[in-house]
Design a protein around this motif. Structure first.
Motif, short mmCIF file in Angstrom:
data_model
loop_
_atom_site.label_atom_id
_atom_site.label_comp_id
_atom_site.label_asym_id
_atom_site.label_seq_id
_atom_site.Cartn_x
_atom_site.Cartn_y
_atom_site.Cartn_z
N MET A 1 0.85 -1.18 0.00
CA MET A 1 0.00 0.00 0.00
C MET A 1 0.89 1.24 0.00
O MET A 1 1.84 1.32 0.76
CB MET A 1 -0.89 -0.04 1.24
CG MET A 1 -1.75 1.18 1.41
SD MET A 1 -3.07 0.88 2.57
CE MET A 1 -4.40 1.50 1.61
N PRO A 2 0.60 2.24 -0.83
CA PRO A 2 1.46 3.41 -0.90
C PRO A 2 1.39 4.24 0.38
O PRO A 2 0.37 4.30 1.04
CB PRO A 2 0.89 4.19 -2.09
CG PRO A 2 -0.48 3.68 -2.31
CD PRO A 2 -0.52 2.28 -1.75
N GLU A 3 2.52 4.85 0.69
CA GLU A 3 2.60 5.70 1.87
C GLU A 3 1.81 6.99 1.65
O GLU A 3 1.69 7.48 0.53
CB GLU A 3 4.06 6.06 2.16
CG GLU A 3 4.82 4.95 2.81
CD GLU A 3 4.30 4.58 4.17
OE1 GLU A 3 4.14 5.47 5.02
OE2 GLU A 3 4.03 3.40 4.39
N GLU A 47 -6.88 8.33 4.31
CA GLU A 47 -5.82 7.33 4.37
C GLU A 47 -6.09 6.33 5.49
O GLU A 47 -5.83 5.13 5.34
CB GLU A 47 -4.46 8.01 4.57
CG GLU A 47 -3.30 7.07 4.47
CD GLU A 47 -3.16 6.41 3.10
OE1 GLU A 47 -2.66 5.27 3.05
OE2 GLU A 47 -3.57 7.00 2.08
N VAL A 48 -6.63 6.79 6.60
CA VAL A 48 -7.01 5.89 7.69
C VAL A 48 -8.05 4.90 7.18
O VAL A 48 -7.95 3.69 7.43
CB VAL A 48 -7.56 6.69 8.90
CG1 VAL A 48 -8.23 5.77 9.90
CG2 VAL A 48 -6.44 7.47 9.57
N HIS A 54 -7.81 -1.96 3.64
CA HIS A 54 -6.71 -2.81 3.18
C HIS A 54 -6.44 -3.93 4.17
O HIS A 54 -6.29 -5.09 3.78
CB HIS A 54 -5.45 -1.96 2.98
CG HIS A 54 -4.22 -2.77 2.72
ND1 HIS A 54 -4.01 -3.44 1.54
CD2 HIS A 54 -3.13 -3.00 3.48
CE1 HIS A 54 -2.84 -4.06 1.59
NE2 HIS A 54 -2.29 -3.80 2.76
N MET A 55 -6.42 -3.60 5.44
CA MET A 55 -6.12 -4.61 6.46
C MET A 55 -7.25 -5.64 6.58
O MET A 55 -7.00 -6.80 6.88
CB MET A 55 -5.81 -3.95 7.80
CG MET A 55 -4.49 -3.18 7.75
SD MET A 55 -4.07 -2.41 9.30
CE MET A 55 -3.43 -3.84 10.18
N ASN A 76 2.07 -3.99 10.82
CA ASN A 76 2.65 -3.20 11.91
C ASN A 76 3.19 -1.87 11.42
O ASN A 76 3.00 -0.83 12.07
CB ASN A 76 3.76 -3.99 12.62
CG ASN A 76 3.21 -5.05 13.54
OD1 ASN A 76 2.10 -4.94 14.03
ND2 ASN A 76 4.00 -6.09 13.78
N LEU A 77 3.86 -1.90 10.27
CA LEU A 77 4.37 -0.66 9.70
C LEU A 77 3.23 0.30 9.36
O LEU A 77 3.30 1.50 9.66
CB LEU A 77 5.20 -0.96 8.45
CG LEU A 77 5.81 0.23 7.72
CD1 LEU A 77 6.77 0.98 8.64
CD2 LEU A 77 6.53 -0.23 6.48
N GLU A 78 2.17 -0.22 8.76
CA GLU A 78 1.01 0.62 8.45
C GLU A 78 0.39 1.20 9.71
O GLU A 78 0.02 2.37 9.74
CB GLU A 78 -0.05 -0.19 7.69
CG GLU A 78 0.30 -0.44 6.25
CD GLU A 78 -0.82 -1.13 5.48
OE1 GLU A 78 -1.99 -0.76 5.69
OE2 GLU A 78 -0.51 -2.02 4.69
#
Length: 144
Positions: A1-3, A47-48, A54-55, A76-78
């Motif tokens: 997923m893009p930042e 984005e949230v 996505h999750m 975790n990074l997301e």
């Protein structure tokens, strides 16, 4: 997923055109910064929502422990990124409150004007460049 673009406020607005003799933080300027902050907040909120979706849709029960670990690390990074953005949203809301109270654009330490261009670069700035520089020097010296 893009930042998420952290520079949203820097890239998605037209710079304010200063007029000769214009009063600092007049209604037009306040409207300009309110718009920047509200748009920035809206993009962070979207984005949230994208992360949540996505999750929920990308959850796979991988048989391979390495694949499972990779997916968990990605999630975790997301989540860490979204947590930083959650804090940024609170700071944006606090800044909008400063606009509403008439205190926006002035250094909270010394009271001088922060400046239109500095605020366009960092709409949530609450210190003038001199006070911010001093604060960073103190931070380095104290190792905070």
């Amino acid at each position: 997923m893009p930042e998420t673009k952290k520079e949203f406020a820097l890239s998605s607005f037209t710079p304010y055109e200063l007029k000769a003799g214009e009063e600092y933080m007049n209604d037009a300027q306040l409207e300009h910064f309110t718009s920047i902050l509200q748009n920035w907040k809206q993009e962070l909120m979207e984005e949230v929502d994208r992360t949540k979706e996505h999750m929920q849709t990308e959850v796979n029960n991988y048989a391979d422990p390495n694949d499972r670990a990779s997916q968990e690390e990605e999630f975790n990074l997301e989540l860490r990124t979204r947590d930083r953005e959650r804090k940024l949203i609170k700071k944006i809301e606090k800044t909008i409150d400063l606009i509403d109270s008439g205190d926006y654009g002035f250094c909270k330490a010394c009271g001088v004007e922060i400046g239109i261009r500095r605020l366009e670069a960092r709409p949530t700035a609450d210190l003038c460049i001199d006070c911010k520089t001093l604060a960073e020097i103190k931070e380095k010296q104290l190792g905070v």
